[in-house]
Design a protein around this motif. Structure first.
Motif, PDB file in Angstrom:
ATOM      1  N   ARG A 150       3.172  68.682 -28.018  1.00 25.47           N
ATOM      2  CA  ARG A 150       4.590  68.629 -28.426  1.00 25.47           C
ATOM      3  C   ARG A 150       4.767  67.326 -29.193  1.00 25.47           C
ATOM      4  NH1 ARG A 150       9.502  66.453 -26.202  1.00 25.47           N
ATOM      5  NH2 ARG A 150      11.258  67.903 -25.994  1.00 25.47           N
ATOM      6  N   PHE A 171       7.239  61.719 -22.122  1.00 25.78           N
ATOM      7  CA  PHE A 171       8.224  60.663 -22.311  1.00 25.78           C
ATOM      8  C   PHE A 171       9.597  61.231 -21.968  1.00 25.78           C
ATOM      9  CE2 PHE A 171      11.030  58.289 -25.321  1.00 25.78           C
ATOM     10  CZ  PHE A 171      10.745  57.002 -24.915  1.00 25.78           C
ATOM     11  N   ALA A 172      10.420  60.433 -21.291  1.00 22.45           N
ATOM     12  CA  ALA A 172      11.826  60.792 -21.037  1.00 22.45           C
ATOM     13  C   ALA A 172      11.984  61.910 -20.013  1.00 22.45           C
ATOM     14  CB  ALA A 172      12.543  61.162 -22.339  1.00 22.45           C
ATOM     15  N   TRP A 229      22.573  64.585 -30.581  1.00 26.01           N
ATOM     16  CA  TRP A 229      23.466  64.528 -29.421  1.00 26.01           C
ATOM     17  C   TRP A 229      24.255  63.230 -29.398  1.00 26.01           C
ATOM     18  CZ3 TRP A 229      18.089  64.520 -28.676  1.00 26.01           C
ATOM     19  CH2 TRP A 229      17.541  63.377 -28.112  1.00 26.01           C
ATOM     20  N   TRP A 232      12.787  74.328 -27.817  1.00 24.59           N
ATOM     21  CA  TRP A 232      12.459  73.835 -29.149  1.00 24.59           C
ATOM     22  C   TRP A 232      11.551  74.792 -29.911  1.00 24.59           C
ATOM     23  CZ3 TRP A 232      14.635  69.466 -31.040  1.00 24.59           C
ATOM     24  CH2 TRP A 232      15.216  68.593 -30.124  1.00 24.59           C
ATOM     25  N   ASP A 260      20.578  57.359 -23.824  1.00 25.73           N
ATOM     26  CA  ASP A 260      19.728  56.497 -24.646  1.00 25.73           C
ATOM     27  C   ASP A 260      20.291  55.075 -24.770  1.00 25.73           C
ATOM     28  OD1 ASP A 260      17.769  58.354 -25.085  1.00 25.73           O
ATOM     29  OD2 ASP A 260      18.631  59.089 -26.954  1.00 25.73           O
ATOM     30  N   ILE A 282       7.608  60.816 -30.524  1.00 26.13           N
ATOM     31  CA  ILE A 282       7.480  61.213 -29.121  1.00 26.13           C
ATOM     32  C   ILE A 282       6.428  62.308 -29.091  1.00 26.13           C
ATOM     33  CG2 ILE A 282       8.695  62.256 -27.169  1.00 26.13           C
ATOM     34  CD1 ILE A 282      11.226  60.846 -28.232  1.00 26.13           C
ATOM     35  N   HIS A 297      18.767  60.282 -18.389  1.00 31.08           N
ATOM     36  CA  HIS A 297      19.176  58.988 -18.943  1.00 31.08           C
ATOM     37  C   HIS A 297      20.117  59.190 -20.123  1.00 31.08           C
ATOM     38  CE1 HIS A 297      15.922  60.259 -21.564  1.00 31.08           C
ATOM     39  NE2 HIS A 297      16.353  59.402 -22.482  1.00 31.08           N
ATOM     40  N   ARG A 340      12.168  60.691 -33.801  1.00 33.05           N
ATOM     41  CA  ARG A 340      13.521  60.390 -33.312  1.00 33.05           C
ATOM     42  C   ARG A 340      14.111  59.186 -34.036  1.00 33.05           C
ATOM     43  NH1 ARG A 340      14.863  58.308 -27.131  1.00 33.05           N
ATOM     44  NH2 ARG A 340      15.462  56.353 -28.100  1.00 33.05           N
ATOM     45  N   HIS A 346      20.485  63.126 -20.818  1.00 30.27           N
ATOM     46  CA  HIS A 346      19.506  64.170 -21.117  1.00 30.27           C
ATOM     47  C   HIS A 346      18.198  63.933 -20.370  1.00 30.27           C
ATOM     48  CE1 HIS A 346      18.867  61.071 -24.183  1.00 30.27           C
ATOM     49  NE2 HIS A 346      17.609  61.469 -24.217  1.00 30.27           N
ATOM     50  N   THR A 363      14.620  70.399 -23.676  1.00 32.17           N
ATOM     51  CA  THR A 363      15.455  69.237 -23.336  1.00 32.17           C
ATOM     52  C   THR A 363      16.749  69.771 -22.733  1.00 32.17           C
ATOM     53  OG1 THR A 363      14.499  68.047 -25.206  1.00 32.17           O
ATOM     54  CG2 THR A 363      16.481  67.104 -24.212  1.00 32.17           C
ATOM     55  N   LEU A 397      16.701  64.125 -32.985  1.00 36.23           N
ATOM     56  CA  LEU A 397      15.337  64.431 -32.552  1.00 36.23           C
ATOM     57  C   LEU A 397      14.877  65.675 -33.309  1.00 36.23           C
ATOM     58  CD1 LEU A 397      13.189  63.450 -30.451  1.00 36.23           C
ATOM     59  CD2 LEU A 397      14.133  65.153 -28.871  1.00 36.23           C
ATOM     60  N   ALA A 408      13.917  65.360 -20.541  1.00 39.16           N
ATOM     61  CA  ALA A 408      12.866  66.113 -21.244  1.00 39.16           C
ATOM     62  C   ALA A 408      11.933  66.752 -20.213  1.00 39.16           C
ATOM     63  CB  ALA A 408      12.088  65.184 -22.165  1.00 39.16           C
TER      64      ALA A 408
HETATM   65  C1  SIN Z   1      14.318  61.336 -25.572  1.00 36.14           C
HETATM   66  O1  SIN Z   1      14.871  61.140 -24.519  1.00 36.14           O
HETATM   67  O2  SIN Z   1      14.550  60.655 -26.536  1.00 36.14           O
HETATM   68  C2  SIN Z   1      13.314  62.416 -25.750  1.00 36.14           C
HETATM   69  C3  SIN Z   1      13.814  63.747 -25.390  1.00 36.14           C
HETATM   70  C4  SIN Z   1      12.770  64.804 -25.570  1.00 36.14           C
HETATM   71  O3  SIN Z   1      11.627  64.511 -25.930  1.00 36.14           O
HETATM   72  O4  SIN Z   1      13.109  65.960 -25.334  1.00 36.14           O
END
Ligand code: SIN
Length: 290
Positions: free
Chosen positions: A274, A100-101, A256, A248, A107, A90, A105, A278, A263, A132, A120, A265
């Motif tokens: 960044r 991304f994300a 998680w 982070w 996963d 990511i 959602h 994952r 979660h 996150t 992650l 992002a």
């Molecule tokens: C994810 O939802 O897998 C990514 C979360 C993130 O990048 O903080």
């Protein structure tokens, strides 16, 4: 010689009132012993999300820990790393605007057996932002009215990756603008049905299981009828009081539990890089809560 770690070295420090704990005293560049794995799992089941700062992990280390927590699972529709079919990257480069994300959602809830845990690992963090946020879905369920809880216990929801990863879906439309490599497909439109309230496979607790990225409608309801209920659930499920947020740093690993969290992002670090890797841990088919 194989280093031996004892469970006494694992320290769990609660970090939020609704979710989140820091776990220290484990060196994830080595194979954990059975007591350490048990301690880590116990921390996860109690706190839903754990962060292990200051780790120096290779991809082999990440895969090994994933195996120790229950076994690697695939992440459909995202290109894995070369030679690592279970690891995705990511990445947001400084010139990119989208991340991304950036939506609430759970996963891979569109799978028949979604992953139990996600790991992650942060390879590079921006100087600020890019946090996150997780929301506790036990609390989301428990704070609904008794009447709606009863209705939801008898309700099924349809999940699909179509609007995110389907051909012509959101990520297909922006895929040239993100370094995270997605692989949109017509297969993403496949639908799976899960109970709206699931019994966590290990704790047995009831958790709301509806998220705006992958839940598409209520089984047996029209789309218009579904939208009213789902919009209410989506807002309720991520009430600020149910959340915990991680800032982070390079070397932090977060793990998680997807069976009781959603979660999000954050995308608030324009101009900075960044990079995360994952993996997912195999899960089981969600069961209806009683
Ligand atoms: C994810 O939802 O897998 C990514 C979360 C993130 O990048 O903080």
């Amino acid at each position: 010689m194989v280093a031996v770690h004892t469970r006494e070295r694992l320290t769990v420090t609660q970090a939020g009132g609704s979710a989140g704990a820091y776990v220290t005293g484990l060196d994830l560049s080595r194979t954990l012993d059975a007591a350490e794995v048990m301690g880590l799992r116990a921390a996860l089941l109690s706190h839903l999300v754990v962060a292990l700062p200051d780790q120096t992990m290779t991809l082999d280390d990440l895969e090994r820990l994933t195996d120790q927590l229950g076994g690697r699972d695939m992440t459909p529709f995202v290109k894995p790393l070369d030679g690592r079919p279970f690891v995705i990257r990511i990445l947001k480069e400084p010139h990119e605007r989208l991340n991304f994300a950036n939506a609430w959602h759970t996963d891979l809830s569109y799978l028949k057996a979604p992953p139990s845990f996600t790991l992650l690992y942060c390879l590079e963090a921006p100087p600020y932002g890019g946090d996150t946020i997780w929301a506790n879905q036990y609390m989301a369920y428990e704070t609904l009215s008794p009447g709606l809880r009863d209705t939801l216990l008898q309700t099924d929801l349809i999940h699909s990756a179509g609007s995110a990863y389907g051909t012509g879906g959101y990520l297909d439309s922006v895929k040239g603008k993100m370094s995270t490599v997605v692989e949109p497909s017509k297969d993403a439109y496949r639908e799976e049905t899960h109970p709206a309230v699931i019994a966590h496979a290990e704790t047995g607790r009831a958790a709301l299981y509806a998220n705006p990225v992958y839940t598409s409608r209520v089984a047996g309801w029209s789309q218009a009828e579904s939208n009213g209920l789902l919009q209410h659930l989506y807002r309720h499920a991520v009430n600020e009081n149910f959340t915990w947020r991680l800032s982070w740093r390079k070397g932090t690993l977060a793990i998680w539990d997807n069976r009781c969290t959603q979660h999000f992002a954050m995308n608030d670090y324009q101009g900075f890089r960044r990079e995360m890797v994952r993996t997912s841990v195999k899960g089981s088919e969600p069961q209806r809560a009683a």
